[in-house]
Each structure stands twice: as structure tokens, then as C-alpha cells.
Design a protein around this motif. Structure first.
Motif, PDB file in Angstrom:
ATOM      1  N   UNK B  44       0.711  -1.152   0.044  1.00  0.00           N
ATOM      2  CA  UNK B  44       0.026  -0.183  -0.001  1.00  0.00           C
ATOM      3  C   UNK B  44       0.946   1.271  -0.005  1.00  0.00           C
ATOM      4  N   UNK B  45       1.994   1.080   0.738  1.00  0.00           N
ATOM      5  CA  UNK B  45       3.019   2.417   0.697  1.00  0.00           C
ATOM      6  C   UNK B  45       3.310   2.877  -0.599  1.00  0.00           C
ATOM      7  N   UNK B  46       3.836   1.783  -1.444  1.00  0.00           N
ATOM      8  CA  UNK B  46       4.342   2.160  -2.656  1.00  0.00           C
ATOM      9  C   UNK B  46       3.298   2.502  -3.565  1.00  0.00           C
ATOM     10  N   UNK B  47       2.086   1.831  -3.484  1.00  0.00           N
ATOM     11  CA  UNK B  47       0.955   2.186  -4.407  1.00  0.00           C
ATOM     12  C   UNK B  47       0.516   3.560  -4.274  1.00  0.00           C
ATOM     13  N   UNK B  48       0.494   3.982  -2.958  1.00  0.00           N
ATOM     14  CA  UNK B  48      -0.198   5.121  -2.453  1.00  0.00           C
ATOM     15  C   UNK B  48       0.897   6.435  -3.054  1.00  0.00           C
ATOM     16  N   UNK B  49       2.106   6.060  -2.772  1.00  0.00           N
ATOM     17  CA  UNK B  49       3.281   7.116  -3.633  1.00  0.00           C
ATOM     18  C   UNK B  49       2.850   7.388  -4.910  1.00  0.00           C
ATOM     19  N   UNK B  50       2.998   6.098  -5.526  1.00  0.00           N
ATOM     20  CA  UNK B  50       2.668   6.207  -7.151  1.00  0.00           C
ATOM     21  C   UNK B  50       1.557   6.887  -7.497  1.00  0.00           C
ATOM     22  N   UNK B  51       0.444   6.877  -6.864  1.00  0.00           N
ATOM     23  CA  UNK B  51      -0.919   6.918  -7.227  1.00  0.00           C
ATOM     24  C   UNK B  51      -0.843   8.783  -6.986  1.00  0.00           C
ATOM     25  N   UNK B  52      -0.171   9.132  -6.086  1.00  0.00           N
ATOM     26  CA  UNK B  52       0.060  10.749  -5.652  1.00  0.00           C
ATOM     27  C   UNK B  52       0.658  11.204  -6.710  1.00  0.00           C
ATOM     28  N   UNK B  53       1.734  10.504  -7.130  1.00  0.00           N
ATOM     29  CA  UNK B  53       2.480  11.403  -8.218  1.00  0.00           C
ATOM     30  C   UNK B  53       2.114  11.137  -9.488  1.00  0.00           C
ATOM     31  N   UNK B  54       1.222  10.223  -9.925  1.00  0.00           N
ATOM     32  CA  UNK B  54       0.691  10.077 -11.080  1.00  0.00           C
ATOM     33  C   UNK B  54      -0.637  11.247 -11.145  1.00  0.00           C
ATOM     34  N   UNK B  55      -1.407  11.389 -10.301  1.00  0.00           N
ATOM     35  CA  UNK B  55      -2.434  12.298 -10.320  1.00  0.00           C
ATOM     36  C   UNK B  55      -1.705  13.830 -10.117  1.00  0.00           C
ATOM     37  N   UNK B  56      -0.923  13.864  -9.866  1.00  0.00           N
ATOM     38  CA  UNK B  56       0.011  15.268  -9.900  1.00  0.00           C
ATOM     39  C   UNK B  56       0.243  15.450 -11.307  1.00  0.00           C
ATOM     40  N   UNK B  57       0.969  14.356 -11.825  1.00  0.00           N
ATOM     41  CA  UNK B  57       1.632  14.367 -13.204  1.00  0.00           C
ATOM     42  C   UNK B  57       0.493  14.656 -13.992  1.00  0.00           C
TER      43      UNK B  57
END
Lengths: 182, 246, 182
Positions: B44-57
Motif C-alpha cells: 500500500x505504501x508504494x502504491x499510494x506514493x505512485x498514485x499521488x505522483x501520477x495524479x499530480x503528473x
């Protein structure tokens, strides 16, 4: 049938208008007009008398048409348009009017808990209900009932053919008169 | 957590238009597939970080649905970090609900693939293109099913409000009777209590009301006085003094 | 071909949508359903491989369609247009409604994780879904289901043609009830 003939058949069937010889020839760049003509002849012969449709040459080109003798029967069946169905709101309103006729708009509103004016107007427009009389009381409100065409669409011989409410599956209260608000 | 390296990596991996994802669950599934991780044991930690960076992107961090999911992921991530006792059977995996939704969504996506293929296959075939104009623009035939009408009737009947009935009391109040009874009592006793006035312990509601109205009426006519020696105490009825009589 | 078969052929050619057995039977009031079925079988056999069109069972009815191998050519010649493709959002919404019908908007929103109001409105407008009833509970929400047009654009014989959930690789035994959002 030859494969070109089958292609022409499919194209003539799918097209929304008659297709000319040139247009038909454009389907297959490698083919000569003569071959197209021969295929059209084959197609026309294949449909001969033994079918309900025929290939017809009309001013603008070639087109499949239903044979004349079936035209009237098909027209009467109104298959061109998909039958419309009533919305749940319209069905509810119709049900109230069928079971309580003659009934005024206020009472229908009261039972459905929403304004039913527009729905009632549409049902009148479609010929399913009509004004049958006017009520007593303030403003002598219009009272609605079902029309003969309502019975016809439902296949009812007469209104007594409607199942009695007591026969419906859920435990029902008898419709009780609701006082019109003053 | 959304450091430059992560941004870069995400940017390279997700050169996509906004419409590529039909929602936050779609994006999450995409990330899970990219990372080839087990959906039922979500890192979850990894996926959450990726999710945040992608939606920012992608500029999706303006969209409420994505933000809501981001918040949810961060909450689950925090819950996962809470210490838990070994062998604690009561522990409920904070990821469970999200995993259930993701599996369900994945199932929907399989259906979407199936529906898409079916629609493409059907689109390769054409129906009759020519439509004869209707003779005199008849309206489309109307279809009403008796069952539909009855179902509507049932729905509607369940809505009918129970009419408000005013219960009519079968026996009218007997004020005259109560007045006669009280006058008789006044004639023989100077003072008496409520229970005597009302006619005993078996008095009905109608008796009580009738008696009460009679007492008030007689008090108004100054035939008696009503008093209550103590708060909430029993009522005392006293014959009026002669000079008080009207 | 029998005369009933020719009549059915003409009617199926004239209609630009699938016709149900009831509709076909209504063409000739004196005819039994069995005879209509037999005529449909005769008609289907008459077209077989030897034609560019074929009789297809679709959307709880029957329709003539061009054979798959000619589609691309006809489209390239612009004699007929392919229908617009559905967006992923529309397909997602359709999938949920097809499997859970009758289903309300809140449940669709919950499963998709996004607001689906606009997509649902568009699908209603395209005639692929419709309001079929109203739910119990607060505000009596509208519940949606798929229409015959839905089956038509997917080429389904009927709704049983949809894959069963058990057949999907994602093992979810059955749709679990979704909690309404708080």
C-alpha cells in the motif's frame, strides 16, 4: 452466387439509398463494369419470384425493395419504428386513473406524492386518458378516465377485465378516498 | 515521497491523456498491473506514493474522485504502520475493503473487454440501411403490458397515505348527568373530593370529562368552589357560602 | 419458399431492427407460432452461405445482417456507417447495469468510484438503458436496466448470451451488495 455478387448484395442491402453502377464498381477496384453488370443480373435472377424482396432498377440506381404484395401488410404492422413504452411515472399515473376513474389531478398528485400535471397531459396526448367530467367543489376540477384505446392496447374487452386490486399479489388496502385539500 | 526521481519515473511511465483512466480505481489497477504486485497483498505504501505522483503528473489532483481515493490510500497506509500485537486474530486488514472493490472493479473490466469485443464484432455487420418513409408519419405504436400496469398499481397503492380518520366517540359527553350528580352531593355534604364527584374509581374517560366540565360550569355559576390544599394533591369541592351565591 | 416465408422475408427486409417472434406472428393473425418458427428456419437455410446477407438471431428477435467479411469494404465505400464506439466509461457503466439490473445510480457510482450521472444520461439518450422501475427507500430512486438496443449493438441473442460471472478469470463468486455511501 459469385463472390462479387455476394458483395454487391451486401452493399445494396446496407446502403440507405439506391447505388449506381459506378458506385457498385468502386467496391472492388480490380473489376470491370461488365462484371458488375453480370453480377447484378445474377442477383436479380436469384431473387426472382421466389422471394419476398426483389432487386429493382430505379432512376438513381439499384435497390432492394419488398415486393408490392406484402407492402400493405408490413406497413400496417408499423415495424419501421420501435414500439414506445411508457415510463414508470406514466404507468403509475395511468394505474391510478384506471382504478379510480373519474379522478382529478389533485388526487393523483396526492397519491404519487409528486406533481403529475405533465404526465397527465402526455397521457391525454397519447389518447390513453381523457377528461370525462368535472368534479364538484371549488373550481369544478376536470376529472379523468381511461379511453377505449387504453382498453384496446391492453387487450381488455371492457374495464371490468382489469384485475381487481384484491387479486394483486401484495396485500393491498382497498383504495380509500383521499380528501381533496381545500 | 513525491521526490523528483519519483516524478521523473512516473512521468516516463505514464505519458497518457486524462481520458485514459475512467476513474481512480482504473488508475490503481493500472499501477498494480505495471508493478506486477499481488492485488490481495497490496504494497500500500508504494502504491499510494505512485498514485499521488501520477495524479499530480496528470493534473488529476483537481478531481474530487481522485483526491478522495488519495486520502483513502494515505489513511490505509497510516493504519498499516500502526503497531499490532503478534498473533492478534482480531486485527482487521485495513486494505480489505479496497481490495474487495479492486477485485470487483477488475471483474467489471473483464466484462468491459467482452462487451467491447462484442460491439466491435457486431459493428462489422450492417442491417438494412434503407428505411421506407412512414406513409403519413404515424406515431410509433405504443406498447403497454398489463403486468407492467399492475406492477405500477402495486407501487402506487403502497404509496397511498393512510387516511386521517377522526375517531368519533360513540357516547357523547354526559354533562347534564354529571351536573345532577354533583348538585345531589352538594345538597347532602358541604365538602367532598374528586373521586366522589366523578362517581367512583371505575369512571371512564367520558365520565371524567363530563364531570370536569360540570364542575367548571358550577364553579362559574358560584355554586361551589374548587380548591387544591397542596400541590398535586386531590381536588376538594366545597359548597359555596350563601353570600357568595349570585 | 412458402408464402409465409416470403412475407417474413419482406418484413425482415423492411424493418431496420430485429423483429420478435410475436411481431412476426402478428403479420398474419391466422398463423401459429410454430409455423412462424418453421418459416424462419426455411428462410435461414435459404440464405445460408450462398448470400452476402444472413438471417441472424439477435436481441430476442431476428434480423438480416450483412456477412462479416463484407463489412470493411462497405464501410470503406461509405455506403453505410459504423456506429460510434462506446467510451470506456460508457462500457463500464453498461456492464454494471447489465449485470445488476435493476440498479440505481448510487450503486453504479460506488462500483466505478466516480460520479456516473452524465454517462447514465447519455446512455439513456442513446436508448441503451432505460428507467425500469423505482427503488424502495428514501426518495424512491430511479432504477435502470438495459434495452433491446443494448442487445442489438452487442449482437446478443438475449441477455443470457452475456458471459456468466463464474466464467470470468477474476474469481468473485457473485456481486456482493455494495454499501451505500454514507
Amino acid at each position: 452466387m459469385h463472390s462479387l455478387t455476394k458483395l454487391l448484395e451486401a452493399a445494396l442491402f446496407a446502403a440507405s439509398r439506391p447505388l449506381t453502377l459506378e458506385e457498385l464498381a468502386s467496391l472492388d477496384p480490380g473489376v470491370a463494369d461488365g462484371a458488375v453488370r453480370a453480377s447484378l443480373a445474377e442477383l436479380r435472377a436469384a431473387y426472382g419470384d421466389e422471394h419476398g424482396v426483389e432487386l429493382v432498377e430505379i432512376a438513381e440506381g439499384w435497390q432492394f425493395l419488398t415486393r408490392r404484395e406484402y407492402g400493405e401488410t408490413i406497413e400496417r404492422a408499423q415495424f419501421a419504428l420501435r414500439p414506445r413504452r411508457l415510463s414508470p411515472a406514466a404507468l403509475e399515473t395511468l394505474a391510478i386513473i384506471a382504478y379510480r376513474q373519474p379522478v382529478g389531478r389533485l388526487e393523483v398528485d396526492e397519491i404519487r406524492g409528486v406533481d403529475s400535471g405533465a404526465v397527465i397531459d402526455k397521457l391525454v396526448e397519447r389518447g390513453l386518458i381523457e377528461v370525462v367530467t368535472r368534479g364538484e367543489g371549488l373550481g369544478r376540477p376536470l376529472l379523468y378516465g381511461t379511453t377505449p384505446s387504453f382498453q384496446e392496447i391492453l387487450g381488455l374487452k371492457n374495464l371490468e377485465d382489469l384485475p381487481r386490486l384484491e387479486e394483486l399479489s401484495v396485500a393491498l388496502r382497498r383504495p380509500t378516498p383521499v380528501d381533496e385539500p381545500e | 515521497m513525491t521526490g523528483p526521481s519519483m516524478r521523473e519515473q512516473a512521468g516516463a511511465g505514464f505519458v497518457v491523456e486524462l481520458e485514459k483512466f475512467s476513474g481512480p480505481l482504473d488508475l490503481l489497477l493500472h499501477l498494480i498491473k505495471e508493478d506486477e504486485v499481488d492485488i490481495t497483498d497490496l504494497p500500500i505504501a508504494k502504491i499510494a506514493d505512485q498514485f499521488l505522483s501520477v495524479i499530480a503528473e496528470l493534473g488529476l489532483n483537481q478531481a474530487a474522485d481522485y483526491l478522495e481515493m488519495a486520502a483513502r490510500l494515505l489513511r490505509i497506509k497510516a493504519q498499516m504502520l500502526l503497531p499490532r500485537r503478534l498473533g492478534d486474530d482480531e486485527w482487521e486488514d485495513p486494505r480489505a475493503e479496497l481490495v474487495r472493490r479492486l477485485l470487483e472493479y477488475q471483474q467489471i473490466h473483464e466484462l468491459v473487454d467482452w462487451l467491447g469485443h462484442a460491439a466491435d464484432a457486431r459493428a462489422e455487420r450492417f442491417g438494412r440501411g434503407y428505411e421506407a418513409p412512414p406513409p403519413d408519419a404515424l406515431p410509433a405504436p405504443l406498447q403497454i403490458d398489463l403486468n407492467d400496469l399492475l406492477a405500477a398499481a402495486e407501487r402506487v397503492i403502497s404509496l397511498i397515505p393512510e387516511p386521517m380518520l377522526h375517531r368519533v366517540v360513540p357516547r357523547p359527553l354526559d354533562v347534564e348527568g354529571a351536573t345532577a350528580r354533583i348538585l345531589a352531593l352538594l345538597a347532602e355534604r358541604e365538602t367532598f373530593g374528586w373521586r366522589d364527584a366523578v362517581g367512583g374509581p371505575q369512571a371512564s374517560l367520558v365520565d371524567v370529562l363530563s364531570t370536569f366540565i360540570a364542575l367548571l360550569e358550577l364553579a362559574k355559576r358560584s355554586s361551589l368552589t374548587l380548591s387544591q390544599p397542596e400541590p398535586f394533591g386531590p381536588m376538594v369541592i366545597t359548597r359555596a357560602l350563601p353570600h357568595e351565591a349570585a
